[in-house]
Design a protein around this motif. Structure first.
Motif, mmCIF file in Angstrom:
data_model
loop_
_atom_site.group_PDB
_atom_site.id
_atom_site.type_symbol
_atom_site.label_atom_id
_atom_site.label_comp_id
_atom_site.label_asym_id
_atom_site.label_seq_id
_atom_site.Cartn_x
_atom_site.Cartn_y
_atom_site.Cartn_z
ATOM 1 N N ASP B 334 -6.508 15.615 1.981
ATOM 2 C CA ASP B 334 -5.707 13.944 1.752
ATOM 3 C C ASP B 334 -5.785 13.589 1.070
ATOM 4 O OD1 ASP B 334 -6.956 13.349 3.990
ATOM 5 O OD2 ASP B 334 -4.716 12.455 5.247
ATOM 6 N N GLY B 335 -5.750 12.156 1.026
ATOM 7 C CA GLY B 335 -5.926 11.675 -0.604
ATOM 8 C C GLY B 335 -4.893 10.344 -0.656
ATOM 9 N N LEU B 336 -5.226 9.435 -0.200
ATOM 10 C CA LEU B 336 -3.757 8.160 -1.234
ATOM 11 C C LEU B 336 -5.006 6.817 -2.047
ATOM 12 C CD1 LEU B 336 -1.948 6.496 0.408
ATOM 13 C CD2 LEU B 336 -3.353 5.142 2.073
ATOM 14 N N TYR B 337 -3.933 6.564 -2.346
ATOM 15 C CA TYR B 337 -3.966 4.881 -3.593
ATOM 16 C C TYR B 337 -3.411 3.989 -3.209
ATOM 17 C CZ TYR B 337 -1.287 6.383 -7.198
ATOM 18 O OH TYR B 337 -0.279 6.850 -7.966
ATOM 19 N N LEU B 338 -3.202 2.756 -3.044
ATOM 20 C CA LEU B 338 -3.098 1.301 -3.171
ATOM 21 C C LEU B 338 -3.128 0.601 -4.140
ATOM 22 C CD1 LEU B 338 -3.494 0.782 0.336
ATOM 23 C CD2 LEU B 338 -1.311 1.698 -0.030
ATOM 24 N N GLN B 339 -1.918 0.237 -4.827
ATOM 25 C CA GLN B 339 -2.011 -0.721 -6.281
ATOM 26 C C GLN B 339 -1.703 -1.410 -6.332
ATOM 27 O OE1 GLN B 339 -2.526 2.172 -9.295
ATOM 28 N NE2 GLN B 339 -0.749 1.333 -10.623
ATOM 29 N N ALA B 340 -1.618 -2.961 -6.821
ATOM 30 C CA ALA B 340 -1.021 -3.540 -6.680
ATOM 31 C C ALA B 340 -1.004 -3.960 -8.126
ATOM 32 C CB ALA B 340 -1.346 -5.283 -5.956
ATOM 33 N N LEU B 341 -0.424 -4.623 -8.738
ATOM 34 C CA LEU B 341 -0.528 -5.090 -10.317
ATOM 35 C C LEU B 341 -0.025 -6.721 -10.749
ATOM 36 C CD1 LEU B 341 -1.909 -4.857 -13.184
ATOM 37 C CD2 LEU B 341 -0.220 -3.499 -13.718
ATOM 38 N N TYR B 342 -0.424 -7.829 -10.995
ATOM 39 C CA TYR B 342 0.489 -9.068 -10.438
ATOM 40 C C TYR B 342 0.497 -9.598 -12.787
ATOM 41 C CZ TYR B 342 2.040 -13.523 -10.862
ATOM 42 O OH TYR B 342 2.753 -15.067 -10.738
ATOM 43 N N ARG B 343 1.400 -9.689 -13.403
ATOM 44 C CA ARG B 343 1.054 -10.449 -14.520
ATOM 45 C C ARG B 343 1.970 -11.214 -15.033
ATOM 46 N NH1 ARG B 343 2.643 -4.447 -17.391
ATOM 47 N NH2 ARG B 343 0.532 -3.599 -17.554
ATOM 48 N N THR B 344 0.672 -11.798 -15.440
ATOM 49 C CA THR B 344 2.060 -13.188 -15.589
ATOM 50 C C THR B 344 1.423 -13.579 -17.153
ATOM 51 O OG1 THR B 344 1.847 -15.590 -15.200
ATOM 52 C CG2 THR B 344 -0.281 -14.658 -14.563
ATOM 53 N N GLY B 345 1.900 -14.401 -18.115
ATOM 54 C CA GLY B 345 2.324 -14.564 -19.222
ATOM 55 C C GLY B 345 1.631 -12.920 -20.209
ATOM 56 N N ARG B 346 0.289 -13.396 -20.650
ATOM 57 C CA ARG B 346 -0.266 -12.417 -21.394
ATOM 58 C C ARG B 346 -1.079 -12.037 -20.167
ATOM 59 N NH1 ARG B 346 -1.658 -14.710 -27.243
ATOM 60 N NH2 ARG B 346 0.710 -14.420 -28.473
ATOM 61 N N TRP B 347 -1.627 -12.225 -19.012
ATOM 62 C CA TRP B 347 -2.588 -11.867 -18.821
ATOM 63 C C TRP B 347 -2.373 -11.148 -17.507
ATOM 64 C CZ3 TRP B 347 -7.820 -12.622 -19.105
ATOM 65 C CH2 TRP B 347 -8.357 -13.557 -20.981
ATOM 66 N N GLY B 348 -3.047 -10.326 -16.910
ATOM 67 C CA GLY B 348 -2.260 -9.226 -15.399
ATOM 68 C C GLY B 348 -4.150 -9.385 -14.592
ATOM 69 N N ILE B 349 -3.706 -9.018 -13.761
ATOM 70 C CA ILE B 349 -4.969 -8.866 -12.370
ATOM 71 C C ILE B 349 -4.552 -7.230 -11.490
ATOM 72 C CG2 ILE B 349 -6.273 -10.908 -12.895
ATOM 73 C CD1 ILE B 349 -4.647 -11.715 -9.872
ATOM 74 N N GLY B 350 -5.325 -6.671 -11.546
ATOM 75 C CA GLY B 350 -4.699 -5.472 -10.669
ATOM 76 C C GLY B 350 -6.383 -5.377 -9.149
ATOM 77 N N ALA B 351 -5.794 -4.716 -8.288
ATOM 78 C CA ALA B 351 -6.910 -3.916 -7.506
ATOM 79 C C ALA B 351 -6.244 -2.324 -6.920
ATOM 80 C CB ALA B 351 -6.654 -5.101 -6.022
ATOM 81 N N ARG B 352 -7.449 -1.508 -6.747
ATOM 82 C CA ARG B 352 -6.796 -0.403 -6.498
ATOM 83 C C ARG B 352 -7.525 0.301 -5.306
ATOM 84 N NH1 ARG B 352 -6.961 4.072 -10.966
ATOM 85 N NH2 ARG B 352 -9.498 2.944 -10.479
ATOM 86 N N TYR B 353 -6.706 0.354 -4.402
ATOM 87 C CA TYR B 353 -8.069 1.161 -3.131
ATOM 88 C C TYR B 353 -7.755 2.500 -2.952
ATOM 89 C CZ TYR B 353 -10.207 2.620 1.209
ATOM 90 O OH TYR B 353 -10.486 2.892 2.464
ATOM 91 N N GLU B 354 -8.411 3.063 -3.057
ATOM 92 C CA GLU B 354 -8.852 4.793 -3.212
ATOM 93 C C GLU B 354 -9.824 5.463 -2.171
ATOM 94 O OE1 GLU B 354 -8.669 5.800 -7.390
ATOM 95 O OE2 GLU B 354 -9.730 4.411 -6.357
ATOM 96 N N VAL B 355 -8.688 6.310 -0.640
ATOM 97 C CA VAL B 355 -9.871 6.731 -0.005
ATOM 98 C C VAL B 355 -9.500 8.930 -0.255
ATOM 99 C CG1 VAL B 355 -7.943 5.951 1.519
ATOM 100 C CG2 VAL B 355 -10.325 6.932 2.831
ATOM 101 N N LEU B 356 -10.115 9.380 0.599
ATOM 102 C CA LEU B 356 -9.541 11.188 0.820
ATOM 103 C C LEU B 356 -10.407 11.181 2.170
ATOM 104 C CD1 LEU B 356 -11.390 12.436 -2.486
ATOM 105 C CD2 LEU B 356 -8.696 12.305 -2.248
ATOM 106 N N ASP B 357 -9.919 11.745 2.832
ATOM 107 C CA ASP B 357 -10.356 12.417 4.299
ATOM 108 C C ASP B 357 -9.311 11.407 5.446
ATOM 109 O OD1 ASP B 357 -12.013 14.632 2.909
ATOM 110 O OD2 ASP B 357 -14.214 12.954 4.477
ATOM 111 N N LEU B 358 -8.191 10.585 4.835
ATOM 112 C CA LEU B 358 -7.449 9.903 5.592
ATOM 113 C C LEU B 358 -6.708 10.378 6.623
ATOM 114 C CD1 LEU B 358 -6.358 6.915 4.940
ATOM 115 C CD2 LEU B 358 -4.366 8.046 4.502
ATOM 116 N N PHE B 359 -6.134 11.411 7.347
ATOM 117 C CA PHE B 359 -5.976 11.726 8.090
ATOM 118 C C PHE B 359 -6.419 13.804 8.170
ATOM 119 C CE2 PHE B 359 -2.233 9.127 6.702
ATOM 120 C CZ PHE B 359 -2.596 8.273 7.559
#
Lengths: 304, 427
Positions: B334-359
């Motif tokens: 199995d595998g999982l990813y979590l991501q977040a993206l915040y945008r304000t005006g013309r800018w955006g910042i994103g972060a992502r965490y991914e993992v396999l072998d979770l359970f």
């Protein structure tokens, strides 16, 4: 297992049976909903997709909108590409044959109006000019002349979908027209003729054309693009030359550029409601025009 | 490595400055003064009034399809050598390499032209819409998508057919240029490959008239997806997917979308190890949840997570070139990813965490569990600048610990541009 799935499917089908009489009208913008309520009366349930405080140029499709479009008997929208960013996907995903292009339930309100060419008049249109509208200025809802045409178009559209209630829609239209002619008399005393303003966006052109005032410059150099310093300087010079004392903006466009120009020139930053519901007390289309004219005359500011 | 980051940041800064200053345009209106001004202003407005005319819509050129071209251009840098980078794989998951030898998302150190994507679309007639996406790389042009969609079926039904991106999961249906990060999330790469599940087939969806948005769908697919099914498992359509998605609004600005999907089919491929062959059945389960908060044009937040679980069972030959006997292979990963993206005006910042072998990381070969070492993980950060809806620049950093041999630190600088028709965005 398979039987259970089948049972669920049947349950869904039963639940999805049509609910009750009356027409479901889905309107993209609040002002469209307002006119549709006037013409449809008790026969229609109106659902408005775009929030009153939202900028109609930047709306994203939400699944709840798709669900609303799924149930719609009529879909009424502004047209002139104002909804190009979300409406096509909404119409296709709705899986609703009644509102597909060309069907009686597909009501593009711009079909009924006289369009101020604006960007279309220049003959050239590409995106280096910003987020322009090559089909013409789409903000025709501030034009009483055009709203009269839209109301008539809506009465015809509702009658086409629901011929049994044609008389009712026509009676509602007549009532609307009576109210409009009364209001026009009241509005004709606005005394805005010859007035000079600067605006943020090309939003008030129809109003200016019908009430005889002039918008001599725009803080926004290109639609949807923040202005350059050089352009702002130019606008301020123009304001000085023409003795402009008011800058017209809408709730969602009050930005630091407008405030900057206001501070530097001493001109008042006038915040106008851009649509029904965008400010307290602006509850229908008449109220919208009432408030805008009131503010332009009095200069009391928008009042939130 | 460091040099690339600094250069990319400097370039991004430079570009934003260019946009801020913009070109100075002079205006020929200048030169009048005093009483003449009144006349000039009145004349200008008069010209505006003349432009008043009946809506010109409805001309003949509407028969042309809407055309959009998207350019996806990427600069990539990594701390690994070319050999290390190309040989990199996810042990226990897949070692399949692209035709041109890149095992790792198809990127090469330096400039990459990922694609020039041409999309054409138009109604066919009152009953069908047609979409075609031709993606051109330097070597070839492929028909990435070519499908019809019905518009006039009753009862909330819709049929899609042709070659299309499957509606399995959340991420799968999006085209590369519309991704929130440069590359596909790890579970997708491991279970479906960088391209995702793009197949020839037929899809039926049903949107019942319920108080809550609920979409049910079934797909019958050819089953050629290289990583999940392989190309020669069976002639005839031998794969399927089924999915259900539900969505509700929370307040004026929030929207939640959640769904479950399953994809399954006959499999015959060599993606497990070099030269190996696996013949059997694959099933992939997916659970997705997306929350979008959009207060205004200026500010928005996207939170998205997907969990994928794959089960495969069948016969495995470690080296298909040798006449060795097939062994029973049973693997559930199995595998999982979590991501977040915040945008304000013309800018955006994103972060992502991914993992396999979770359970689950059961890899049972002839009844014996094989151990492939540490849990593969990756962490990503991205900075985005979007001058308009039609252009986007992205700086992305990947901290990739998916392989046994060391960490892969990747930096991407991506440019995406779109010209032509204004595409409507799905949720």
């Amino acid at each position: 297992m398979k039987r259970r799935v089948l049972l669920w499917m049947i349950l869904f089908l039963l639940l999805s049976a049509p609910a009750s009489a009356g027409l479901n009208v889905v309107a993209t913008l609040p002002w469209i909903g307002s006119i549709a309520r006037e013409i449809g009366g008790d026969r229609v349930r109106v659902r408005v997709l775009v929030r009153p405080t939202q900028d109609a140029h930047y709306v994203e499709a939400r699944p709840s909108m798709i669900l609303a479009a799924r149930r719609a008997d009529l879909l009424m929208y502004n047209g002139l590409d104002l909804e190009a960013g979300y409406l096509p996907v909404l119409v296709e995903s709705s899986r609703n044959p009644r509102i597909q292009p060309g069907m009686p339930g597909d009501v593009d309100c711009s079909r009924f109006v006289e369009v101020l060419q604006g960007d279309a008049a220049t003959g050239r249109a590409d995106r280096s000019m910003g987020d322009i509208h090559p089909l013409g200025n789409p903000h025709y809802h501030l034009s009483p002349k055009n709203i009269a045409r839209v109301a008539r178009g809506m009465a015809d559209s509702l009658s086409a979908v629901d011929p049994g209630n044609r008389d009712l829609y026509m009676a509602n239209l007549a009532a609307f027209e009576r109210k409009l002619s009364q209001k026009l008399k009241q509005w004709s005393g606005a005394g805005l003729e010859g007035g000079r303003f600067v605006a943020y966006h090309r939003f008030f052109e129809y109003l200016a054309a019908e009430f005889g005032f002039h918008i001599v410059g725009y803080i926004e150099e290109k639609p949807g693009i923040p202005p350059s310093a050089a352009h702002i300087q130019e606008v301020m010079e123009r304001m000085k030359e023409d003795g402009v004392t008011k800058i017209l903006t809408t709730v969602y466009q009050v930005g630091r550029e407008g405030r900057y120009v206001s501070e530097r020139t001493g001109a008042e930053l006038v915040v106008l409601p851009h649509d029904v519901g965008s400010m307290k007390g602006v509850d229908d289309w008449f109220g919208l025009i009432d408030r805008i004219l009131e503010v332009l005359k009095g200069g009391t500011g928008g009042g939130r | 490595m460091k040099v690339t980051i600094i250069a990319a940041a400097a370039a991004l800064f430079f570009l934003t400055e260019v946009y801020a200053v913009e070109n100075i345009q002079s205006d020929e209106r200048r030169g009048t003064a005093g009483a003449d001004r009144t006349r000039a202003v009145a004349l200008e407005s008069g010209a505006q009034m003349k432009a008043y005319r009946v809506n010109p819509k409805g001309g003949g050129n509407l028969f042309n399809p809407a055309i959009t071209l998207v350019l996806d251009f990427i600069y990539m840098d990594t701390n690994l050598s070319d050999e290390e980078y190309d040989a990199r794989e996810i042990p226990g998951y897949r070692t399949l390499h692209d035709a041109d030898g890149h095992g790792h998302g198809g990127f090469e150190e330096g400039f990459n032209l990922r694609g020039a994507e041409l999309t054409l679309s138009a109604p066919v007639d009152p009953y069908f819409n047609l979409y075609a996406t031709l993606t051109g790389t330097e070597e070839e042009t492929v028909v990435e998508e070519a499908s019809f969609v019905t518009t006039s079926l009753p009862a909330g039904l819709q049929v899609k057919g042709g070659k299309f991106r499957s509606a399995f999961g959340r991420f799968n249906a999006f085209h590369q240029h519309a991704w929130n990060f440069v590359d596909a999330p790890l579970p997708y790469r491991a279970f479906l490959g960088e391209e995702g599940l793009v197949e020839k087939g037929v899809q039926v969806t049903y949107l019942p008239d319920l108080p809550v948005y609920t979409l049910l769908g079934l797909e019958v697919l050819e089953g050629e997806s290289e990583v999940l099914f392989g190309e020669e498992a069976e002639s005839g359509a031998h794969a399927f997917t089924a999915f259900v998605k539900a969505s509700s609004d929370f307040g004026e600005a929030g929207t939640l979308l959640a769904g479950f999907s399953v994809a399954g089919g006959r499999t015959k491929n060599g993606s497990i190890e070099h030269g190996s062959e696996f013949t059997g059945d694959s099933t992939l389960y997916g659970a997705e949840v997306t929350y979008k908060w959009k207060r205004s044009r200026r500010r928005s937040l996207l939170l998205q997570a997907e969990y994928l679980l794959r089960h495969q069972s069948g016969d495995y030959v470690e080296d298909a070139a040798l006449p060795t006997a097939a062994r029973r292979l049973e693997r559930t990963q199995d595998g999982l990813y979590l991501q977040a993206l915040y945008r304000t005006g013309r800018w955006g910042i994103g972060a992502r965490y991914e993992v396999l072998d979770l359970f689950r990381d059961d890899f049972m070969e002839a009844g014996m569990k094989r151990d492939f070492g540490d849990r593969p993980e990756r962490i990503t950060a991205a900075l985005e600048y979007r001058p308009t809806e039609f252009s986007r620049m992205r700086l992305q950093y990947n901290h990739d610990e998916t392989a046994r041999d060391g960490v892969d630190r990747e930096v991407f600088f991506q440019f995406v541009f779109a010209i032509g028709a204004h595409g409507a965005h799905p949720f």
